[in-house]
Scaffold this motif. Sequence first.
Motif, mmCIF file in Angstrom:
data_model
loop_
_atom_site.group_PDB
_atom_site.id
_atom_site.type_symbol
_atom_site.label_atom_id
_atom_site.label_comp_id
_atom_site.label_asym_id
_atom_site.label_seq_id
_atom_site.Cartn_x
_atom_site.Cartn_y
_atom_site.Cartn_z
ATOM 1 N N ALA A 99 -18.311 -96.802 -29.024
ATOM 2 C CA ALA A 99 -19.542 -96.460 -29.477
ATOM 3 C C ALA A 99 -20.643 -97.081 -28.509
ATOM 4 C CB ALA A 99 -19.863 -96.572 -30.805
ATOM 5 N N ALA A 100 -20.486 -98.359 -28.389
ATOM 6 C CA ALA A 100 -21.185 -99.372 -27.622
ATOM 7 C C ALA A 100 -20.962 -98.439 -26.106
ATOM 8 C CB ALA A 100 -20.860 -100.624 -27.405
ATOM 9 N N VAL A 101 -19.937 -98.060 -25.460
ATOM 10 C CA VAL A 101 -19.649 -97.547 -24.156
ATOM 11 C C VAL A 101 -20.610 -96.410 -23.990
ATOM 12 C CG1 VAL A 101 -18.323 -96.640 -22.558
ATOM 13 C CG2 VAL A 101 -17.255 -98.407 -23.977
ATOM 14 N N GLY A 102 -20.373 -95.562 -25.267
ATOM 15 C CA GLY A 102 -21.381 -94.359 -25.274
ATOM 16 C C GLY A 102 -22.918 -94.755 -25.060
ATOM 17 N N LEU A 103 -23.424 -95.551 -25.817
ATOM 18 C CA LEU A 103 -24.562 -95.905 -25.820
ATOM 19 C C LEU A 103 -25.013 -96.527 -24.706
ATOM 20 C CD1 LEU A 103 -26.943 -96.288 -28.095
ATOM 21 C CD2 LEU A 103 -26.366 -98.584 -28.565
ATOM 22 N N ALA A 104 -24.167 -97.246 -24.018
ATOM 23 C CA ALA A 104 -24.730 -97.860 -22.633
ATOM 24 C C ALA A 104 -24.606 -96.774 -21.455
ATOM 25 C CB ALA A 104 -23.543 -98.935 -22.258
ATOM 26 N N ILE A 105 -23.871 -95.763 -21.706
ATOM 27 C CA ILE A 105 -24.160 -94.594 -20.850
ATOM 28 C C ILE A 105 -25.151 -93.819 -21.166
ATOM 29 C CG2 ILE A 105 -22.975 -92.351 -20.320
ATOM 30 C CD1 ILE A 105 -20.144 -93.453 -21.163
ATOM 31 N N GLU A 106 -25.455 -93.571 -22.410
ATOM 32 C CA GLU A 106 -27.017 -93.027 -22.789
ATOM 33 C C GLU A 106 -28.040 -93.631 -22.101
ATOM 34 O OE1 GLU A 106 -26.906 -92.019 -26.621
ATOM 35 O OE2 GLU A 106 -28.718 -91.081 -26.550
ATOM 36 N N ARG A 156 -28.299 -95.629 -19.610
ATOM 37 C CA ARG A 156 -28.291 -95.513 -17.991
ATOM 38 C C ARG A 156 -28.555 -93.981 -17.523
ATOM 39 N NH1 ARG A 156 -23.946 -99.122 -15.361
ATOM 40 N NH2 ARG A 156 -24.201 -97.469 -13.863
ATOM 41 N N ALA A 157 -27.931 -93.047 -18.206
ATOM 42 C CA ALA A 157 -27.940 -91.593 -17.659
ATOM 43 C C ALA A 157 -28.836 -90.915 -18.489
ATOM 44 C CB ALA A 157 -26.475 -91.157 -17.682
ATOM 45 N N GLY A 158 -29.260 -91.165 -19.751
ATOM 46 C CA GLY A 158 -30.085 -90.342 -20.429
ATOM 47 C C GLY A 158 -29.530 -89.193 -21.053
ATOM 48 N N LEU A 159 -28.112 -89.146 -20.961
ATOM 49 C CA LEU A 159 -27.471 -88.257 -21.612
ATOM 50 C C LEU A 159 -26.384 -88.699 -22.586
ATOM 51 C CD1 LEU A 159 -25.982 -85.970 -18.602
ATOM 52 C CD2 LEU A 159 -27.823 -85.199 -20.502
ATOM 53 N N MET A 160 -26.588 -88.025 -23.880
ATOM 54 C CA MET A 160 -25.656 -88.528 -25.053
ATOM 55 C C MET A 160 -24.137 -88.432 -24.601
ATOM 56 S SD MET A 160 -26.236 -88.208 -29.038
ATOM 57 C CE MET A 160 -24.873 -86.966 -29.222
ATOM 58 N N ALA A 161 -23.496 -89.585 -24.810
ATOM 59 C CA ALA A 161 -22.117 -89.506 -24.745
ATOM 60 C C ALA A 161 -21.366 -89.726 -25.996
ATOM 61 C CB ALA A 161 -21.509 -90.576 -23.579
ATOM 62 N N SER A 162 -20.787 -88.834 -26.820
ATOM 63 C CA SER A 162 -20.159 -88.849 -27.655
ATOM 64 C C SER A 162 -18.591 -89.321 -27.825
ATOM 65 C CB SER A 162 -20.386 -88.009 -28.955
ATOM 66 O OG SER A 162 -20.618 -86.607 -28.172
ATOM 67 N N PRO A 163 -18.126 -90.308 -28.710
ATOM 68 C CA PRO A 163 -16.639 -90.429 -28.775
ATOM 69 C C PRO A 163 -15.754 -89.642 -29.592
ATOM 70 C CG PRO A 163 -17.814 -92.416 -29.537
ATOM 71 C CD PRO A 163 -18.753 -91.111 -29.269
ATOM 72 N N ILE A 164 -14.758 -89.480 -29.311
ATOM 73 C CA ILE A 164 -13.797 -88.758 -30.204
ATOM 74 C C ILE A 164 -12.362 -89.664 -30.042
ATOM 75 C CG2 ILE A 164 -13.155 -86.875 -28.743
ATOM 76 C CD1 ILE A 164 -12.585 -85.262 -31.238
ATOM 77 N N MET A 165 -11.971 -90.166 -31.169
ATOM 78 C CA MET A 165 -10.748 -91.079 -31.002
ATOM 79 C C MET A 165 -9.710 -90.487 -31.756
ATOM 80 S SD MET A 165 -10.833 -95.246 -31.508
ATOM 81 C CE MET A 165 -12.286 -95.298 -30.718
ATOM 82 N N ASN A 166 -8.354 -90.646 -31.670
ATOM 83 C CA ASN A 166 -7.277 -90.272 -32.448
ATOM 84 C C ASN A 166 -6.075 -91.279 -32.346
ATOM 85 O OD1 ASN A 166 -5.652 -88.821 -33.906
ATOM 86 N ND2 ASN A 166 -6.187 -87.113 -32.881
ATOM 87 N N ILE A 167 -5.988 -92.142 -33.356
ATOM 88 C CA ILE A 167 -5.191 -93.179 -33.287
ATOM 89 C C ILE A 167 -4.103 -92.997 -34.270
ATOM 90 C CG2 ILE A 167 -4.669 -95.521 -33.615
ATOM 91 C CD1 ILE A 167 -7.081 -95.173 -31.505
ATOM 92 N N GLY A 168 -2.638 -92.918 -34.036
ATOM 93 C CA GLY A 168 -1.558 -92.648 -34.839
ATOM 94 C C GLY A 168 -1.145 -93.813 -35.660
#
Lengths: 159, 159
Positions: B79-86, B88-100
């Motif tokens: 989520a922090a990676v996504g927020l930092a991207i947002e 800098r780039a002004g575009l929302m980056a949303s994460p989706i994760m799948n852990i077995g």
Amino acid sequence: MADAAVIPAVKETQAALATSFIKCLVRLLRAQDSYGSWEGKPDTELLADFIVTKEQRREIPIIGDPDPDVLWRLDIYYAAVGLAIEERAGLMASPIMNIGHEGFGRVLLTAGRLVVLSKTLRDVHRFGFESFQKLAEAGTRLVDDAIAAMETYPDAARA
Amino acid sequence: MADAAVIPAVKETQAALATSFIKCLVRLLRAQDSYGSWEGKPDTELLADFIVTKEQRREIPIIGDPDPDVLWRLDIYYAAVGLAIEERAGLMASPIMNIGHEGFGRVLLTAGRLVVLSKTLRDVHRFGFESFQKLAEAGTRLVDDAIAAMETYPDAARA
């Protein structure tokens, strides 16, 4: 008189079963049958659990965790969308899904760097379609939309 | 003599804490603190669980389900990676994760129709970094790569 109503329904079902999406779905379902116990079963029987009528929907509670069988069907359904995309576009589309305990979630299908499908899922407990025709239409539409996205952003799709 | 070794380490930690990625991470961590019980805690203490030394790694078994705390940290990290991207780039980056259950999974970050980050996760049980510097570097690299992808495929990112 009953026949007149039944025959179009049979034709619709046959048309649905002939779509490439349903063929992919059936192929994936049969691939799960490691012991060959479904060999004698017709496709309609394998697909039967994907059909949920309005009355049945209403009876399914949306409290608690979605049934593991429903999650399994959801997995296979989106895997079939991915497979049908691959057949038509020649590019692999892999699904990633995230379903919370409330039956609310998100599914993405990606090809290369392109999101070819992004869908919010709700009431996963009640996942199903009213008829084989509706099942085929819904799947085919997702495949069509994905292919259209690949045509719009070919570079990202091949990245 | 000990000071000579300590001072560069302190400086490294300070530099790490000043990166925009770590600032995003700290902001998300503090946002979880509904009761204000972490208010007096320094950032390094909040981030302490992200630091796992080589010796500690070796001691964490990778059998069974990953610890819920690790999954929580993994969520916050991406989520922090996504927020930092947002930022800098002004575009929302949303994460989706799948852990077995085996601690093996996949995480995607998407902006518009673009996959800005796609990563296979392994040994999630042992998720952590050797130092604050390593933590900052790893997160910043993910952000940089995502921004580069957005620059390569701006149309898909804005779709």
